[in-house]
Design a protein around this motif. Structure first.
Motif, PDB file in Angstrom:
ATOM      1  N   PHE A 127       0.901  -1.188  -0.144  1.00  0.00           N
ATOM      2  CA  PHE A 127       0.063   0.125  -0.026  1.00  0.00           C
ATOM      3  C   PHE A 127       1.037   1.183  -0.011  1.00  0.00           C
ATOM      4  O   PHE A 127       1.697   1.430   1.094  1.00  0.00           O
ATOM      5  CB  PHE A 127      -0.669  -0.081   1.097  1.00  0.00           C
ATOM      6  CG  PHE A 127      -1.938  -1.074   1.179  1.00  0.00           C
ATOM      7  CD1 PHE A 127      -3.280  -1.088   0.697  1.00  0.00           C
ATOM      8  CD2 PHE A 127      -1.692  -2.343   1.619  1.00  0.00           C
ATOM      9  CE1 PHE A 127      -4.026  -2.206   0.556  1.00  0.00           C
ATOM     10  CE2 PHE A 127      -2.562  -3.595   1.832  1.00  0.00           C
ATOM     11  CZ  PHE A 127      -3.686  -3.294   1.167  1.00  0.00           C
ATOM     12  N   LEU A 128       0.969   2.110  -1.057  1.00  0.00           N
ATOM     13  CA  LEU A 128       1.836   2.841  -1.325  1.00  0.00           C
ATOM     14  C   LEU A 128       1.108   4.213  -1.498  1.00  0.00           C
ATOM     15  O   LEU A 128       0.248   4.446  -2.023  1.00  0.00           O
ATOM     16  CB  LEU A 128       2.770   2.678  -2.601  1.00  0.00           C
ATOM     17  CG  LEU A 128       3.405   1.456  -2.689  1.00  0.00           C
ATOM     18  CD1 LEU A 128       4.442   1.576  -4.026  1.00  0.00           C
ATOM     19  CD2 LEU A 128       4.366   1.227  -1.409  1.00  0.00           C
ATOM     20  N   GLY A 132       0.963  -7.841  -4.983  1.00  0.00           N
ATOM     21  CA  GLY A 132       0.097  -6.619  -5.591  1.00  0.00           C
ATOM     22  C   GLY A 132       0.571  -5.396  -5.061  1.00  0.00           C
ATOM     23  O   GLY A 132       1.195  -5.310  -4.074  1.00  0.00           O
ATOM     24  N   VAL A 133       0.008  -4.298  -5.993  1.00  0.00           N
ATOM     25  CA  VAL A 133       0.270  -2.849  -5.383  1.00  0.00           C
ATOM     26  C   VAL A 133      -0.759  -2.096  -5.199  1.00  0.00           C
ATOM     27  O   VAL A 133      -1.713  -2.169  -6.465  1.00  0.00           O
ATOM     28  CB  VAL A 133       1.324  -2.193  -6.214  1.00  0.00           C
ATOM     29  CG1 VAL A 133       1.569  -0.689  -5.863  1.00  0.00           C
ATOM     30  CG2 VAL A 133       2.689  -2.861  -6.251  1.00  0.00           C
ATOM     31  N   ILE A 193       2.074   0.477   3.934  1.00  0.00           N
ATOM     32  CA  ILE A 193       1.715  -0.826   4.627  1.00  0.00           C
ATOM     33  C   ILE A 193       2.459  -1.871   3.821  1.00  0.00           C
ATOM     34  O   ILE A 193       2.149  -1.855   2.721  1.00  0.00           O
ATOM     35  CB  ILE A 193       0.409  -1.210   4.994  1.00  0.00           C
ATOM     36  CG1 ILE A 193      -0.084  -0.040   5.987  1.00  0.00           C
ATOM     37  CG2 ILE A 193       0.355  -2.606   5.576  1.00  0.00           C
ATOM     38  CD1 ILE A 193      -1.654  -0.217   6.314  1.00  0.00           C
ATOM     39  N   LEU A 194       3.185  -2.835   3.998  1.00  0.00           N
ATOM     40  CA  LEU A 194       3.592  -3.942   3.332  1.00  0.00           C
ATOM     41  C   LEU A 194       2.741  -5.272   4.189  1.00  0.00           C
ATOM     42  O   LEU A 194       2.947  -5.348   5.395  1.00  0.00           O
ATOM     43  CB  LEU A 194       5.124  -4.463   3.563  1.00  0.00           C
ATOM     44  CG  LEU A 194       5.404  -5.459   2.599  1.00  0.00           C
ATOM     45  CD1 LEU A 194       7.010  -5.512   2.231  1.00  0.00           C
ATOM     46  CD2 LEU A 194       5.301  -6.953   3.131  1.00  0.00           C
ATOM     47  N   GLU A 237       7.010   6.011  11.783  1.00  0.00           N
ATOM     48  CA  GLU A 237       5.717   6.842  11.775  1.00  0.00           C
ATOM     49  C   GLU A 237       5.130   6.885  10.282  1.00  0.00           C
ATOM     50  O   GLU A 237       3.957   7.284  10.202  1.00  0.00           O
ATOM     51  CB  GLU A 237       6.337   8.304  11.761  1.00  0.00           C
ATOM     52  CG  GLU A 237       6.926   8.789  13.358  1.00  0.00           C
ATOM     53  CD  GLU A 237       7.373   9.992  13.454  1.00  0.00           C
ATOM     54  OE1 GLU A 237       7.289  10.604  12.479  1.00  0.00           O
ATOM     55  OE2 GLU A 237       7.760  10.412  14.665  1.00  0.00           O
ATOM     56  N   SER A 238       5.845   6.317   9.426  1.00  0.00           N
ATOM     57  CA  SER A 238       5.362   6.086   7.721  1.00  0.00           C
ATOM     58  C   SER A 238       5.167   4.893   7.198  1.00  0.00           C
ATOM     59  O   SER A 238       4.846   4.806   6.180  1.00  0.00           O
ATOM     60  CB  SER A 238       6.494   7.150   7.098  1.00  0.00           C
ATOM     61  OG  SER A 238       7.763   6.603   7.185  1.00  0.00           O
TER      62      SER A 238
END
Length: 253
Positions: free
Chosen positions: A72-73, A127-128, A137-138, A180-181
């Motif tokens: 999740f980018l 998937g992306v 998130i990974l 944090e990110s």
């Protein structure tokens, strides 16, 4: 932040055929370097000889990939970065994962109308997804047969020694690492009634545990020692699990 630097409670071991291990490790490292360079989640090793896989089930019921990895980018970090990740997934050794079955029908819900990729048909599908806000998130997701879902939650809570965060009645996750990110998650997803799981034979989840003796009798399948510190078993849906005893190093002066 100091806690985030501790060894991960879980790593994913991928088993490559002889001669392909270094290539696949570099491929994964390059993909994840711009997302979470500080996390070494995927470890590739080589098996001595190729393993032939046979279709264990000829049932007409739908079979769903047992493991997926979703990235999740954040779109705010730039489209160029997102396109670079997507572009890398479209080149060898990555291969597009078919989202239609042999009869040409779309695969059920989660995979429908979404692009997935894989390094091998016995490894997780990738998937992306683009997100507009929040933490990147990974997420490693295990898909559970309908009747196995509640038992799977209790099993992984017992192994990880923490409670799952329930988001929906059929989805939960464990946060394994966070800044944090960025966050690393192991999640469980309940499949619809009647849908079976296709476990990925070349994917093994390894967990660090403090105590093995009390854990073994509570596992759903036999737990076999493969070294002085590691034991092998599987979960309710056939996903391979390695339990590694966490041994503290002590120095004497």
């Amino acid at each position: 932040m100091n806690e985030a630097q501790e060894p991960l409670a879980m790593t994913v071991h991928l088993l490559a055929n002889s001669g392909h291990g270094s290539l696949l490790q570099r491929t994964l490292d390059q993909l994840l370097d711009c997302i979470c360079p500080e996390v070494r989640l995927f470890l590739v090793s080589e098996r001595v000889s190729p393993v032939k896989y046979y279709d264990k089930c000829h049932s007409k019921r739908s079979r769903f990939p047992g493991v997926s990895v979703l990235l999740f980018l954040q779109e705010s970090l730039g489209e160029e970065r997102l396109f670079r990740v997507l572009d890398s997934l479209q080149h060898w050794p990555w291969q597009c994962y078919p989202t239609r079955n042999a009869q040409g029908r779309p695969c059920p819900h989660i995979l429908a109308n979404q692009e997935f990729y894989s390094l091998d048909n016995q490894m997780p599908v990738w998937g992306v997804r683009q997100v507009h806000c929040g933490t990147e998130i990974l997420r490693v997701t295990l898909y559970c047969r309908f009747d196995n879902y509640e038992d799977a939650i209790r099993l992984y809570e017992m192994i990880l020694q923490r409670e799952a965060t329930l988001q929906k009645s059929n989805f939960c996750f464990f946060e394994l690492y966070a800044t944090e990110s960025f966050a690393l998650q192991l999640s469980l997803k309940q499949l619809p009634l009647g849908m079976s799981v296709d476990p990925k034979e070349s994917s093994v989840l390894q967990f660090k545990v403090q105590e093995i003796g009390q854990l073994v009798p509570l596992l759903p399948h036999p737990c076999v020692p493969i070294s002085h510190t590691r034991w092998q078993t599987q979960d309710y849906d056939g996903n391979k699990i390695l339990l590694q005893m966490h041994v503290e190093l002590r120095f004497h002066i």
